[in-house]
Design an enzyme around this catalytic site. Structure first.
Site, short mmCIF file in Angstrom:
data_model
loop_
_atom_site.label_atom_id
_atom_site.label_comp_id
_atom_site.label_asym_id
_atom_site.label_seq_id
_atom_site.Cartn_x
_atom_site.Cartn_y
_atom_site.Cartn_z
N CYS A 113 0.82 -1.23 0.00
CA CYS A 113 0.00 0.00 0.00
C CYS A 113 0.85 1.28 0.00
O CYS A 113 0.35 2.35 -0.34
CB CYS A 113 -0.93 0.01 1.20
SG CYS A 113 -2.12 -1.34 1.17
N HIS A 244 -3.76 7.52 2.42
CA HIS A 244 -4.08 6.17 1.94
C HIS A 244 -5.51 5.85 2.34
O HIS A 244 -5.92 6.12 3.48
CB HIS A 244 -3.09 5.19 2.58
CG HIS A 244 -3.37 3.76 2.22
ND1 HIS A 244 -3.67 3.36 0.95
CD2 HIS A 244 -3.39 2.64 2.99
CE1 HIS A 244 -3.86 2.06 0.94
NE2 HIS A 244 -3.70 1.59 2.17
N ASN A 274 -9.94 -0.16 -0.36
CA ASN A 274 -8.49 -0.05 -0.31
C ASN A 274 -7.91 -0.62 -1.62
O ASN A 274 -7.95 -1.83 -1.84
CB ASN A 274 -7.98 -0.83 0.90
CG ASN A 274 -6.47 -0.74 1.07
OD1 ASN A 274 -5.76 -0.27 0.17
ND2 ASN A 274 -5.98 -1.18 2.21
#
Ligand code: UT7
Length: 317
Positions: A113, A244, A274
């Protein structure tokens, strides 16, 4: 001093939108729990024939168009991904061929990520050192291919997509002002796949959600402050925080700790879920195209993921 100046942004989301109610048809979960605990309402899922390089190529084309430059002008293509089309060659090489960027060196980076933040740090270094002048950085993922669809703790969280930035070397106030990246491999087991090429499998995503959450809030708060300090700016000089997009509660808790008000935060987790390395450029692209992000403004990006890895970037538009 040469700075990496952002001249174009692109994004791509696959058309298939899967909302929480659709997931609840095959998993023991419900819309209310998912929204309350994560802020996610829906996510996009790539069609079976769509691979990461396809998503990346769409985002790349949009970014090049937005920048008003030809693919032949690129001297580097970097794809941040955890879900490459193939174990090799790099997804960046596949994108290079598709967009016809004959003069670029193309390679992937993998920091899950945080991949796009690692990429921003690399772009800053390549341009400041004079090694590159025009760089395409893409975050692209098909994370849904790594999911265990029987695990309600993870299957509800992730989505697919791609985002891309084009940078050009330039002088002046605009550009990447500072980046900071970190990792701590002692926590590798908290967010991982239970396989990999060297083990002869692809592996399925496994996560200790509570531990990841705790570290995310701490590390993202720390790196936000650290990166602003490195840029020589107080946190109240930040016009937009592009975090994020993993969990709305993580975003809120980090913002509270560092003192950034909700109206300065770009939040897309509700519609994207996500998307790992694609999450920051996808969120950024939304605010870039709807006019919230404007020339002269200061934007703080941050991300945290498997490894653990985490990073921050301050850039002036
Ligand atoms: O990029 C970094 C990647 N990952 C992250 O940032 C994720 C970080 N972690 C999280 O976002 C959260 O930990 C989750 C959203 C994954 C989980 O939220 P939580 O508040 O930590 O829940 P939990 O895992 O402690 O589970 C609480 C309860 C459990 O039931 P019991 O044992 O209390 O009866 C779970 O079984 O919620 C249950 N649960 C669910 N219930 C309905 C877990 N997932 C679900 C679900 N639907 N999808």
């Amino acid at each position: 001093m040469m700075r990496a100046q952002l001249i174009g942004v692109g994004a791509y989301l696959p058309p298939q939108r899967v909302d929480n109610a659709m997931l609840a048809e095959r998993l023991d979960t419900n819309d209310e729990w998912i929204r309350q605990r994560t802020g996610i309402a829906a996510r996009r899922i790539a069609a079976p024939e769509q691979l990461t390089s396809d998503l990346a190529t769409e985002a790349a084309r949009a970014a090049l168009k937005n920048a008003g430059i030809d693919a032949a002008a690129l001297d580097r293509i970097i794809v941040a991904t955890t879900t490459p089309d193939r174990t090799f060659p790099a997804t960046a090489a596949l994108v290079q061929a598709k967009i016809g960027a004959a003069n670029a060196a193309a390679f992937d980076i993998q920091a899950v990520c945080s991949g796009f933040l690692y990429g921003l740090s690399l772009v800053e270094a390549l341009i400041q050192s004079g090694q590159a002048k025009t760089v395409l950085l893409i975050g692209a993922e098909t994370m849904t291919r790594l999911l265990d669809w029987t695990d309600r703790g993870t299957a509800i969280l992730f989505g697919d997509g791609a985002g891309a930035f084009v940078f050009k070397a330039g002088q002046g106030d605009a550009g990447i002002l500072a980046t900071r990246i970190h990792s701590d491999g002692r926590h590798a087991g908290e967010l991982t796949t239970d396989g990999g090429a060297s083990q002869g499998t692809i592996g399925t995503l496994r996560m200790n959600g509570k531990e990841v959450f705790r570290h995310a809030v701490q590390n993202l708060s720390d790196v936000a402050m650290e990166t602003c300090a490195a840029a020589g700016l107080p946190l109240n000089a930040v016009d937009w925080l592009v975090p994020h997009q993993a969990n709305a509660r993580i975003i809120e808790q980090v913002a509270q700790r560092v003192g950034i008000p909700a109206e300065k935060i770009i939040v897309t987790v509700s519609e994207h879920g996500n998307t790992s390395a694609a999450s920051v450029p996808l969120a950024f692209a939304e605010a870039w195209y709807d006019g919230r992000i404007k020339p002269g403004q200061v934007v703080l990006c941050e991300a945290m993921g498997g490894g653990f890895t985490w990073g921050g970037c301050v850039l002036r538009i």
